[in-house]
Structures are given as C-alpha cells and as structure tokens.
Design an enzyme around this catalytic site. Structure first.
Site, short mmCIF file in Angstrom:
data_model
loop_
_atom_site.label_atom_id
_atom_site.label_comp_id
_atom_site.label_asym_id
_atom_site.label_seq_id
_atom_site.Cartn_x
_atom_site.Cartn_y
_atom_site.Cartn_z
N HIS A 204 0.82 -1.21 0.00
CA HIS A 204 0.00 0.00 0.00
C HIS A 204 0.85 1.26 0.00
O HIS A 204 1.97 1.28 0.53
CB HIS A 204 -0.89 0.02 1.25
CG HIS A 204 -1.79 -1.15 1.36
ND1 HIS A 204 -2.35 -1.56 2.55
CD2 HIS A 204 -2.23 -2.04 0.44
CE1 HIS A 204 -3.10 -2.63 2.36
NE2 HIS A 204 -3.04 -2.95 1.08
N LYS B 110 6.52 6.24 6.74
CA LYS B 110 6.02 5.35 7.79
C LYS B 110 7.18 4.84 8.63
O LYS B 110 8.22 4.46 8.10
CB LYS B 110 5.28 4.15 7.17
CG LYS B 110 4.07 4.54 6.35
CD LYS B 110 3.47 3.36 5.59
CE LYS B 110 2.33 3.84 4.70
NZ LYS B 110 1.84 2.77 3.80
N TYR C 41 2.48 1.83 13.69
CA TYR C 41 3.32 2.67 12.84
C TYR C 41 2.85 4.11 12.82
O TYR C 41 1.66 4.39 12.84
CB TYR C 41 3.44 2.10 11.42
CG TYR C 41 2.16 1.73 10.73
CD1 TYR C 41 1.44 0.60 11.11
CD2 TYR C 41 1.69 2.47 9.65
CE1 TYR C 41 0.27 0.24 10.46
CE2 TYR C 41 0.53 2.11 8.99
CZ TYR C 41 -0.16 0.99 9.40
OH TYR C 41 -1.32 0.64 8.75
N ASP D 84 -6.70 -6.57 -1.20
CA ASP D 84 -5.32 -6.95 -1.54
C ASP D 84 -5.26 -8.11 -2.52
O ASP D 84 -4.23 -8.36 -3.14
CB ASP D 84 -4.53 -7.24 -0.27
CG ASP D 84 -4.18 -5.96 0.49
OD1 ASP D 84 -3.79 -6.06 1.67
OD2 ASP D 84 -4.31 -4.87 -0.10
C1 LIG Z 1 -4.77 2.85 6.59
C2 LIG Z 1 -6.05 3.32 7.20
C3 LIG Z 1 -7.22 2.61 7.09
N1 LIG Z 1 -8.36 3.08 7.67
C4 LIG Z 1 -9.59 2.28 7.56
C5 LIG Z 1 -9.98 1.90 6.16
C6 LIG Z 1 -10.59 0.53 6.28
O1 LIG Z 1 -11.98 0.66 6.52
C7 LIG Z 1 -9.95 -0.05 7.53
C8 LIG Z 1 -8.90 -1.09 7.22
O2 LIG Z 1 -8.01 -0.53 6.28
P1 LIG Z 1 -7.04 -1.47 5.42
O3 LIG Z 1 -7.74 -2.74 5.07
O4 LIG Z 1 -6.48 -0.62 4.30
O5 LIG Z 1 -5.90 -1.78 6.49
P2 LIG Z 1 -4.50 -2.50 6.13
O6 LIG Z 1 -4.69 -3.56 5.12
O7 LIG Z 1 -3.88 -2.81 7.43
O8 LIG Z 1 -3.68 -1.35 5.42
C9 LIG Z 1 -2.52 -0.77 6.00
O9 LIG Z 1 -1.51 -1.72 5.90
C10 LIG Z 1 -0.40 -1.42 5.07
C11 LIG Z 1 0.71 -2.37 5.44
C12 LIG Z 1 0.03 0.00 5.15
O10 LIG Z 1 1.22 0.34 5.08
C13 LIG Z 1 -0.99 1.03 5.18
O11 LIG Z 1 -0.70 1.98 6.19
C14 LIG Z 1 -2.36 0.58 5.36
O12 LIG Z 1 -2.89 0.55 4.05
O13 LIG Z 1 -9.33 1.04 8.22
C15 LIG Z 1 -8.41 4.26 8.37
O14 LIG Z 1 -9.45 4.68 8.87
N2 LIG Z 1 -7.26 5.01 8.47
C16 LIG Z 1 -6.08 4.58 7.93
O15 LIG Z 1 -5.04 5.28 8.08
#
Ligand SMILES: Cc1cn([C@H]2C[C@H](O)[C@@H](COP(=O)(O)OP(=O)(O)O[C@H]3O[C@H](C)C(=O)[C@H](O)[C@H]3O)O2)c(=O)[nH]c1=O
Length: 180
Positions: free
Chosen positions: A62, A72, A132, A170
C-alpha cells in the site's frame, strides 16, 4: 538508538537502546530530535495499529498518492513480521526494487519507509500487532496499492503465496506496471 541503511537509498532500520533488568525492559521508542537529525526531517501526524490473528497474513502493498504521500515508521508491539518496502518513485534507478527487514516485538527494531515506497508485511507469528507512525493523514481517495505477488517485483515472501491471508482489496491490487 542507532540505525542501519539498506540496499536502497531512503529506508532505514532503527534499533532502540534497550535497558533490561530483573523487571523486564525499557527503551525510548521514538525521539523527534534524534529522528530529524539522523533519519529524516519529517513530522508524524497519525499513529496506526493493526492486529493480525493468523501467521501468513499479508497486508499490502500500500501507499498513498500525492499530495497525501506518507512516510512510515513501523514496529511490532507483539509477534513479528517480514516487512517490505518497494521503490515506486517513477524516476528512481531502483524503481520496482524492494528491501525487507524482520521486525520483532522482542527486538524492538523499526523500519523507516519514506514517501515514494509501497509498504507491505507478512506476519510470522499468531496475533501479531503492528504499530506505525505516518507523516500524513489517511485519505481514502489517495489510498492505493500494488499486487503483493507481482512477479516483476518478485518479493521473497516467507510463505507460499497461495496460503496468504489477504483482504479482498489486496487480492485485487494492480501490477507495478500500472504505475508507469
Ligand atoms: C490505513 C487506514 C485505514 N483506515 C480504515 C480503512 C478501512 O476501513 C480499515 C482497514 O483498512 P485497510 O484494510 O487498508 O488496512 P491495512 O490492510 O492494514 O492497510 C494498512 O496496511 C499497510 C501495510 C500500510 O502500510 C498502510 O498503512 C495501510 O494501508 O481502516 C483508516 O481509517 N485510516 C487509515 O489510516
């Protein structure tokens, strides 16, 4: 606190100075002045935390598109991860190249990933928690991704790719070629 550079200019591996005694341990996890002087002259505006139950959970790759690009600073609060940064700076001589580091709660290692890199990790233990700091706020419309299993990037993930635990998002990320 000390740091090591990695094979690509930009990302840095940071090691805290840990004080151990019969009670356990103490370390300074972050110090703005040291970080600005030794790693990058940035400010952090948001802290994130995630829990992944299963070993082999892959989150990524991401990044946030400009003007919401994020640097980050990543570490493990519990468990451990294989952490990856992929250079996606269009004009970079190392575009598409990646660096990795194992981050462990036990060791306290931290990975600094500047803007211009896609980030992802694979968990190595059950119930791994990742914390992070980021240099820009979340913007859903600028939240982008690259396929974790893109053969052009060819990341040596520590698990069979067909066993990865993934979000629906993903499973469908575009290839690196979509960025050029
Ligand atoms: C990143 C983020 C997400 N969200 C909400 C959006 C979704 O409804 C929920 C889960 O998000 P996501 O599935 O994108 O989470 P990860 O798959 O852990 O994504 C993260 O993991 C990878 C490794 C990263 O480096 C990024 O910081 C980030 O994209 O949290 C928020 O409200 N705020 C935020 O800053």
């Amino acid at each position: 606190m000390r740091y090591e550079s990695l094979a690509i200019e930009g990302p840095r591996l940071v090691f805290p100075k840990t004080y151990r005694d019969h009670r356990g341990y103490f370390f300074e996890a972050f110090k703005q002045g040291w970080f600005r002087e030794n790693i990058a002259d940035v400010s952090f505006v948001q802290d994130n935390q995630s829990l992944s139950h299963q070993v082999g959970t892959i989150r990524g790759l991401h990044y946030q598109a400009p003007p919401f690009g994020q640097g980050k600073l990543i570490r493990c609060l519990r468990g451990s991860i294989f952490d990856v940064a992929v250079d996606i700076r269009p004009d970079s001589s190392t575009f598409g190249k990646w660096v990795s580091a194992n981050l462990t709660a036990a060791g306290g290692e931290q990975l600094w990933i500047p803007e211009g890199f896609a980030h992802g990790f694979c968990t190595l233990e059950p119930d791994t928690e990742v914390f992070y700091k980021v240099t820009n706020v979340y913007s859903q419309t600028h939240d982008k991704g690259v396929a974790f299993d893109d053969p052009v990037i060819s990341i040596n993930w520590p698990i069979p790719l067909n066993s990865a635990v993934l979000s629906d998002k993903d499973r469908l990320q575009p290839p690196l070629s979509s960025l050029r």
